[in-house]
Design an enzyme around this catalytic site. Sequence first.
Site, short mmCIF file in Angstrom:
data_model
loop_
_atom_site.label_atom_id
_atom_site.label_comp_id
_atom_site.label_asym_id
_atom_site.label_seq_id
_atom_site.Cartn_x
_atom_site.Cartn_y
_atom_site.Cartn_z
N SER A 11 0.77 -13.16 2.03
CA SER A 11 0.15 -12.44 0.92
C SER A 11 0.49 -13.06 -0.44
O SER A 11 -0.40 -13.27 -1.27
CB SER A 11 0.55 -10.96 0.95
OG SER A 11 1.95 -10.82 0.95
N LYS A 106 12.45 -15.07 -0.99
CA LYS A 106 13.53 -14.21 -1.49
C LYS A 106 14.47 -13.87 -0.34
O LYS A 106 14.34 -12.84 0.31
CB LYS A 106 12.94 -12.94 -2.12
CG LYS A 106 12.09 -13.24 -3.36
CD LYS A 106 11.45 -12.00 -3.95
CE LYS A 106 10.68 -12.35 -5.22
NZ LYS A 106 10.02 -11.16 -5.81
N SER A 139 6.53 -8.67 -8.67
CA SER A 139 5.19 -9.25 -8.53
C SER A 139 4.59 -9.00 -7.15
O SER A 139 4.57 -9.90 -6.31
CB SER A 139 5.25 -10.76 -8.79
OG SER A 139 6.30 -11.36 -8.05
N LYS A 192 17.93 -7.77 -3.87
CA LYS A 192 17.22 -6.50 -4.12
C LYS A 192 16.52 -6.00 -2.87
O LYS A 192 16.25 -4.80 -2.74
CB LYS A 192 16.26 -6.64 -5.30
CG LYS A 192 15.23 -7.75 -5.19
CD LYS A 192 13.96 -7.36 -4.46
CE LYS A 192 13.07 -8.56 -4.24
NZ LYS A 192 11.85 -8.25 -3.48
N ASP A 245 12.74 -6.82 -10.59
CA ASP A 245 12.35 -6.95 -9.18
C ASP A 245 12.90 -5.78 -8.36
O ASP A 245 12.25 -5.29 -7.43
CB ASP A 245 12.88 -8.28 -8.63
CG ASP A 245 11.97 -8.88 -7.57
OD1 ASP A 245 10.99 -8.22 -7.19
OD2 ASP A 245 12.24 -10.01 -7.14
N SER A 255 5.86 -2.56 -1.00
CA SER A 255 7.04 -3.31 -0.58
C SER A 255 7.28 -3.16 0.92
O SER A 255 7.44 -2.06 1.44
CB SER A 255 8.27 -2.81 -1.35
OG SER A 255 9.46 -3.27 -0.73
N ARG A 256 7.35 -4.29 1.62
CA ARG A 256 7.64 -4.26 3.06
C ARG A 256 9.04 -3.72 3.31
O ARG A 256 9.27 -3.01 4.30
CB ARG A 256 7.53 -5.66 3.64
CG ARG A 256 6.19 -6.32 3.44
CD ARG A 256 6.23 -7.76 3.93
NE ARG A 256 5.04 -8.48 3.53
CZ ARG A 256 4.81 -9.75 3.85
NH1 ARG A 256 5.70 -10.41 4.57
NH2 ARG A 256 3.71 -10.35 3.46
#
Length: 332
Positions: A11, A106, A139, A192, A245, A255-256
């Site tokens: 994605s 990340k 983002s 995070k 973030d 958010s997964r």
Amino acid sequence: MRKITVFGMGSFGTALANVLAQNGHDVLMWGKNVENVDELNTHHMNKNYLKDAKLDSSIKATVDLNKAVQFSDIYLMALPTKAIREVSKDIDQLLTSKKTFIHVAKGIENDTFKRVSEMIEDSISSEHNGGIGVLSGPSHAEEVVIKQPTTVAASSKDNNVSKLIQDLFMNDYLRVYTNNDLVGVELGGALKNIIAIASGIVAGMGYGDNAKAALMTRGLAEISRLGEKLGADPMTFLGLGGIGDLIVTCTSTHSRNYTLGFKLGQGKTAEEALKEMKMVVEGIYTTKSVYHLAQQEGVEMPITNALYEVLFEDVPVSKSVRTLMERDKKAE
């Protein structure tokens, strides 16, 4: 106008490829899934990851790694952390000149505890390494691809690379700041995700705003403690790559990591939740890395420890919350 190769067709890689194309750059994406590649080339869509988004028609895709490598001198590494080292090594075997590497992963590697830029540096020979940087911050791909205002940070050990990233991506809906703390920006983006899973658990269990605020605040304290021990500037964690973030990942159903946590909070096992989601959740791997890294560095990270027990030792979430609340009295 620059040529840019995007490695990875998830994605975020897709959303950023769209940004680059709309900024006038010539973009080629590389992926292993033939159906995804054909769909993008034929219909200018990537329904597996951004189901309703119509992408810039100039973006092309290929499954041919050599073609992707030879296409440009700038590589956007939009891959899961666990794939970075292998793909980077494969790329290096095909290189004959220096390339610039920009990553958006990340995470922290499980066995080595290395940041993603370090993994790339390990895998790319010095004669092929023209600089490594990161683009990170609050983002969500789903918002970037529909041109929702978004602000992120670009960082590298080489300020010229940071400025290149800024120049490539910045436009009227994506604002890019440069930041000279590569360690802090990478750690903020990775750590995070741990707190986001925990935040999802709290929401899934039905706890209110007090608990969510406490978790994010104490989570930021954990991130800062470990980051400072590893050489980051503590102020970085008050910026886009840190608290920015953290907020977006801990509060959004995009958010997964948050979604995984929410399902855990509702009583599902990690295996059940992941089966439903069918997507990579970086925070699981990062939790494992950071749990062991914190022990190695002697840094106290109670939220990380509690989440590790839930994910890898089958401790019930209710017990983990109780353990956190019943810790010894401390000053803030």
